[in-house]
Design a protein around this motif. Structure first.
Motif, PDB file in Angstrom:
ATOM      1  N   ASN A 165      19.965 -46.258 -24.659  1.00 31.71           N
ATOM      2  CA  ASN A 165      19.113 -47.277 -24.047  1.00 31.71           C
ATOM      3  C   ASN A 165      18.305 -48.029 -25.099  1.00 31.71           C
ATOM      4  OD1 ASN A 165      19.769 -46.871 -21.260  1.00 31.71           O
ATOM      5  ND2 ASN A 165      18.504 -45.022 -21.241  1.00 31.71           N
ATOM      6  N   GLU A 166      17.719 -47.315 -26.045  1.00 29.43           N
ATOM      7  CA  GLU A 166      16.921 -47.952 -27.089  1.00 29.43           C
ATOM      8  C   GLU A 166      17.769 -48.886 -27.938  1.00 29.43           C
ATOM      9  OE1 GLU A 166      15.271 -44.695 -29.213  1.00 29.43           O
ATOM     10  OE2 GLU A 166      13.976 -44.047 -27.558  1.00 29.43           O
ATOM     11  N   ALA A 167      18.960 -48.445 -28.292  1.00 25.74           N
ATOM     12  CA  ALA A 167      19.842 -49.256 -29.135  1.00 25.74           C
ATOM     13  C   ALA A 167      20.286 -50.530 -28.413  1.00 25.74           C
ATOM     14  CB  ALA A 167      21.045 -48.428 -29.566  1.00 25.74           C
ATOM     15  N   LEU A 168      20.636 -50.418 -27.126  1.00 23.40           N
ATOM     16  CA  LEU A 168      21.063 -51.591 -26.372  1.00 23.40           C
ATOM     17  C   LEU A 168      19.944 -52.612 -26.249  1.00 23.40           C
ATOM     18  CD1 LEU A 168      23.191 -49.982 -23.493  1.00 23.40           C
ATOM     19  CD2 LEU A 168      24.030 -51.521 -25.282  1.00 23.40           C
ATOM     20  N   LYS A 169      18.743 -52.170 -25.954  1.00 25.51           N
ATOM     21  CA  LYS A 169      17.617 -53.101 -25.818  1.00 25.51           C
ATOM     22  C   LYS A 169      17.335 -53.825 -27.132  1.00 25.51           C
ATOM     23  CE  LYS A 169      15.272 -50.258 -22.343  1.00 25.51           C
ATOM     24  NZ  LYS A 169      14.065 -49.445 -22.052  1.00 25.51           N
ATOM     25  N   GLU A 170      17.321 -53.074 -28.214  1.00 25.43           N
ATOM     26  CA  GLU A 170      17.055 -53.677 -29.517  1.00 25.43           C
ATOM     27  C   GLU A 170      18.148 -54.680 -29.883  1.00 25.43           C
ATOM     28  OE1 GLU A 170      16.620 -52.227 -34.168  1.00 25.43           O
ATOM     29  OE2 GLU A 170      16.129 -50.801 -32.566  1.00 25.43           O
ATOM     30  N   ALA A 171      19.395 -54.330 -29.618  1.00 30.10           N
ATOM     31  CA  ALA A 171      20.509 -55.202 -29.983  1.00 30.10           C
ATOM     32  C   ALA A 171      20.539 -56.470 -29.124  1.00 30.10           C
ATOM     33  CB  ALA A 171      21.824 -54.446 -29.840  1.00 30.10           C
ATOM     34  N   ILE A 172      20.319 -56.335 -27.817  1.00 32.56           N
ATOM     35  CA  ILE A 172      20.354 -57.511 -26.946  1.00 32.56           C
ATOM     36  C   ILE A 172      19.259 -58.499 -27.338  1.00 32.56           C
ATOM     37  CG2 ILE A 172      20.038 -58.309 -24.570  1.00 32.56           C
ATOM     38  CD1 ILE A 172      21.422 -55.706 -23.662  1.00 32.56           C
ATOM     39  N   ALA A 173      18.093 -58.002 -27.684  1.00 29.19           N
ATOM     40  CA  ALA A 173      17.017 -58.884 -28.153  1.00 29.19           C
ATOM     41  C   ALA A 173      17.450 -59.621 -29.424  1.00 29.19           C
ATOM     42  CB  ALA A 173      15.749 -58.074 -28.411  1.00 29.19           C
ATOM     43  N   HIS A 174      18.127 -58.921 -30.330  1.00 32.61           N
ATOM     44  CA  HIS A 174      18.615 -59.555 -31.557  1.00 32.61           C
ATOM     45  C   HIS A 174      19.700 -60.580 -31.250  1.00 32.61           C
ATOM     46  CE1 HIS A 174      20.008 -60.032 -35.688  1.00 32.61           C
ATOM     47  NE2 HIS A 174      21.233 -59.816 -35.235  1.00 32.61           N
ATOM     48  N   PHE A 175      20.609 -60.241 -30.343  1.00 33.22           N
ATOM     49  CA  PHE A 175      21.689 -61.170 -30.007  1.00 33.22           C
ATOM     50  C   PHE A 175      21.140 -62.452 -29.384  1.00 33.22           C
ATOM     51  CE2 PHE A 175      24.616 -57.245 -29.446  1.00 33.22           C
ATOM     52  CZ  PHE A 175      24.823 -57.189 -30.812  1.00 33.22           C
ATOM     53  N   GLY A 176      19.954 -62.359 -28.769  1.00 31.66           N
ATOM     54  CA  GLY A 176      19.312 -63.550 -28.233  1.00 31.66           C
ATOM     55  C   GLY A 176      18.917 -64.550 -29.305  1.00 31.66           C
ATOM     56  N   THR A 177      18.811 -64.108 -30.547  1.00 29.32           N
ATOM     57  CA  THR A 177      18.529 -65.024 -31.665  1.00 29.32           C
ATOM     58  C   THR A 177      19.811 -65.672 -32.184  1.00 29.32           C
ATOM     59  OG1 THR A 177      18.755 -63.348 -33.431  1.00 29.32           O
ATOM     60  CG2 THR A 177      16.613 -63.525 -32.338  1.00 29.32           C
ATOM     61  N   LYS A 178      20.972 -65.175 -31.757  1.00 33.35           N
ATOM     62  CA  LYS A 178      22.258 -65.724 -32.181  1.00 33.35           C
ATOM     63  C   LYS A 178      22.856 -66.649 -31.126  1.00 33.35           C
ATOM     64  CE  LYS A 178      22.039 -63.216 -35.892  1.00 33.35           C
ATOM     65  NZ  LYS A 178      21.776 -63.856 -37.208  1.00 33.35           N
ATOM     66  N   ILE A 179      22.690 -66.269 -29.860  1.00 30.85           N
ATOM     67  CA  ILE A 179      23.186 -67.080 -28.745  1.00 30.85           C
ATOM     68  C   ILE A 179      21.992 -67.309 -27.809  1.00 30.85           C
ATOM     69  CG2 ILE A 179      24.703 -67.155 -26.729  1.00 30.85           C
ATOM     70  CD1 ILE A 179      26.698 -65.463 -28.268  1.00 30.85           C
ATOM     71  N   GLN A 180      21.579 -68.555 -27.710  1.00 32.54           N
ATOM     72  CA  GLN A 180      20.397 -68.858 -26.901  1.00 32.54           C
ATOM     73  C   GLN A 180      20.628 -68.465 -25.443  1.00 32.54           C
ATOM     74  OE1 GLN A 180      19.086 -72.908 -27.186  1.00 32.54           O
ATOM     75  NE2 GLN A 180      17.300 -72.605 -25.877  1.00 32.54           N
ATOM     76  N   GLY A 181      19.709 -67.666 -24.899  1.00 33.85           N
ATOM     77  CA  GLY A 181      19.813 -67.232 -23.514  1.00 33.85           C
ATOM     78  C   GLY A 181      20.507 -65.895 -23.336  1.00 33.85           C
ATOM     79  N   PHE A 182      21.020 -65.339 -24.424  1.00 28.09           N
ATOM     80  CA  PHE A 182      21.748 -64.073 -24.297  1.00 28.09           C
ATOM     81  C   PHE A 182      20.847 -62.979 -23.735  1.00 28.09           C
ATOM     82  CE2 PHE A 182      24.043 -60.279 -25.546  1.00 28.09           C
ATOM     83  CZ  PHE A 182      25.375 -60.658 -25.471  1.00 28.09           C
ATOM     84  N   ASP A 183      19.561 -63.012 -24.108  1.00 32.44           N
ATOM     85  CA  ASP A 183      18.625 -61.975 -23.660  1.00 32.44           C
ATOM     86  C   ASP A 183      17.745 -62.445 -22.507  1.00 32.44           C
ATOM     87  OD1 ASP A 183      17.279 -63.829 -25.220  1.00 32.44           O
ATOM     88  OD2 ASP A 183      15.979 -62.340 -26.181  1.00 32.44           O
ATOM     89  N   GLN A 184      18.200 -63.452 -21.755  1.00 31.20           N
ATOM     90  CA  GLN A 184      17.404 -63.888 -20.610  1.00 31.20           C
ATOM     91  C   GLN A 184      17.328 -62.768 -19.578  1.00 31.20           C
ATOM     92  OE1 GLN A 184      19.872 -67.325 -19.763  1.00 31.20           O
ATOM     93  NE2 GLN A 184      20.610 -66.431 -17.842  1.00 31.20           N
ATOM     94  N   ASN A 185      16.246 -62.732 -18.852  1.00 34.36           N
ATOM     95  CA  ASN A 185      15.967 -61.590 -17.984  1.00 34.36           C
ATOM     96  C   ASN A 185      16.975 -61.417 -16.857  1.00 34.36           C
ATOM     97  OD1 ASN A 185      13.743 -60.594 -19.353  1.00 34.36           O
ATOM     98  ND2 ASN A 185      12.285 -61.890 -18.234  1.00 34.36           N
ATOM     99  N   ASP A 186      17.632 -62.511 -16.422  1.00 32.88           N
ATOM    100  CA  ASP A 186      18.580 -62.339 -15.318  1.00 32.88           C
ATOM    101  C   ASP A 186      20.024 -62.192 -15.794  1.00 32.88           C
ATOM    102  OD1 ASP A 186      18.887 -64.964 -16.092  1.00 32.88           O
ATOM    103  OD2 ASP A 186      18.979 -65.782 -14.057  1.00 32.88           O
ATOM    104  N   SER A 187      20.221 -61.939 -17.091  1.00 34.26           N
ATOM    105  CA  SER A 187      21.552 -61.522 -17.553  1.00 34.26           C
ATOM    106  C   SER A 187      21.930 -60.235 -16.824  1.00 34.26           C
ATOM    107  CB  SER A 187      21.550 -61.277 -19.060  1.00 34.26           C
ATOM    108  OG  SER A 187      21.210 -62.447 -19.763  1.00 34.26           O
ATOM    109  N   ILE A 188      23.198 -60.089 -16.498  1.00 33.78           N
ATOM    110  CA  ILE A 188      23.639 -58.982 -15.643  1.00 33.78           C
ATOM    111  C   ILE A 188      24.278 -57.887 -16.489  1.00 33.78           C
ATOM    112  CG2 ILE A 188      25.244 -58.327 -13.809  1.00 33.78           C
ATOM    113  CD1 ILE A 188      24.896 -61.144 -12.660  1.00 33.78           C
ATOM    114  N   LEU A 189      23.808 -56.663 -16.306  1.00 34.27           N
ATOM    115  CA  LEU A 189      24.394 -55.492 -16.953  1.00 34.27           C
ATOM    116  C   LEU A 189      25.109 -54.653 -15.894  1.00 34.27           C
ATOM    117  CD1 LEU A 189      21.425 -54.314 -19.248  1.00 34.27           C
ATOM    118  CD2 LEU A 189      23.223 -55.969 -19.767  1.00 34.27           C
TER     119      LEU A 189
END
Length: 332
Positions: A165-189
């Protein structure tokens, strides 16, 4: 032996968002659906990466065992659904699940059982904003899930160990700096993605042979690949090795990669079976192979192997020096 692999979730975004990020706003509506590849190493030195990204695709319930649930992704030829999806997976290794050869499989099954329970048999789904805050989702945002198989709201936190869980959260936040909107709150997991590669490896030697003579483990199931392309390439390598010492061995290729049929011709395969037609074509190949094998003999002389068709030999005898003499109809 046990080996490292990776587990995690599927994530869905609007395909239009991915197109605009990859192509820019001018070309986003005219170029084909875009894909992406993302990698990240967390502050605790754990790898996280996207896998099997599916432009304009579906998230699929790909369960294969009772009371266990696993998801995968797919795209049709047109890649024309509104969503892009990809696996986001975290690397795990024997330090996480043990060194017993089958301990990785048990780790995998535990996650799939937890996913089944979390969704009561349906695909468990959670918005990224709720996942971050460890809350069960109770309504969708602007993105509508596109799945093959029913889904239900659940808390994916309860499926994984804390370090995943910790790794996924950290990575998704980082990926949001590469693809705009990647870490938006309504992205579906959606979970759980646990079949990225085999958690076990059948050991083979430098000649690709196992400790059982004549068995040559290869591809994804044997633990030597992590996807369709690498599995196909490993199969080609094994075929190349087999042909080096036996020109008459019967080789059957099985693959979804139909474009590889031309490359396989170099190794003179007995058959090339399309995986999508496996049930029909494998039976036909086995019947033909039995007929072929029953009509030939192989003879080894001075490290060379010679092949003779039985119906081409009209008599043979052993002389006083115990040498086998054959008279063959084609004059060889």
């Amino acid at each position: 032996s046990s080996k490292p692999f990776a587990v995690g979730v599927r994530i869905e975004h609007p395909q239009s968002m991915i197109n605009e990020s990859q192509y820019g706003p001018i070309y986003a509506k005219t170029l084909p659906p875009a894909s992406y590849k993302l990698t990240y190493t967390t502050t605790k030195n754990r790898g996280v990466y996207s896998f099997c990204m599916c432009p304009g695709g579906y998230v699929v319930n790909a369960s294969s065992e009772n009371n266990r649930l696993v998801v995968n992704g797919m795209s049709n030829y047109k890649r024309d659904t509104k969503n892009a999806n990809s696996a986001l997976v975290v690397t795990v290794n024997p330090n996480d699940f043990g060194n017993d050869p089958l301990s990785g499989i048990q780790f995998q099954r535990n996650l799939e059982e937890a996913a089944y329970k979390a969704g009561n048999g349906k695909i468990p789904l959670q918005l990224y904003g709720d996942y971050k805050n460890n809350n069960i989702t109770n309504h969708l945002g602007t993105i509508e899930p596109i799945t093959k198989g029913d889904y239900t709201f659940a808390n994916l936190h309860n499926i994984f160990p804390a370090y995943i869980n910790e790794a996924l959260k950290e990575a998704i936040a980082h990926f949001g700096t590469k693809i705009q909107g990647f870490d938006q709150n309504d992205s579906i997991l959606l979970g759980v993605e646990s079949r990225t590669s085999s958690p076990v490896r059948i050991v083979r030697n430098e000649g690709f042979e196992s400790n059982i003579n004549g068995i040559y483990p290869c591809g994804e199931g044997a633990g030597y690949a992590g996807g369709i392309t690498s599995a196909a390439m490993d199969g080609i390598k094994v075929a190349d090795e087999l042909r080096k010492f036996n020109q008459y061995m019967h080789i059957i290729f099985i693959s979804n990669r139909e474009e590889l049929v031309y490359q396989s011709l170099v190794y003179r395969p007995f058959r090339f079976i399309r995986k999508s037609h496996l049930d029909k074509e494998l039976e036909e190949a086995v019947v033909a192979l039995i007929k072929e094998v029953n009509n030939e003999i192989l003879e080894k002389i001075d490290n060379y192997i010679y092949q003779h068709a039985i119906d081409g030999i009209y008599h043979c005898y052993i002389d006083r020096k115990n040498e086998l003499w054959k008279h063959i109809c084609n004059g060889l």
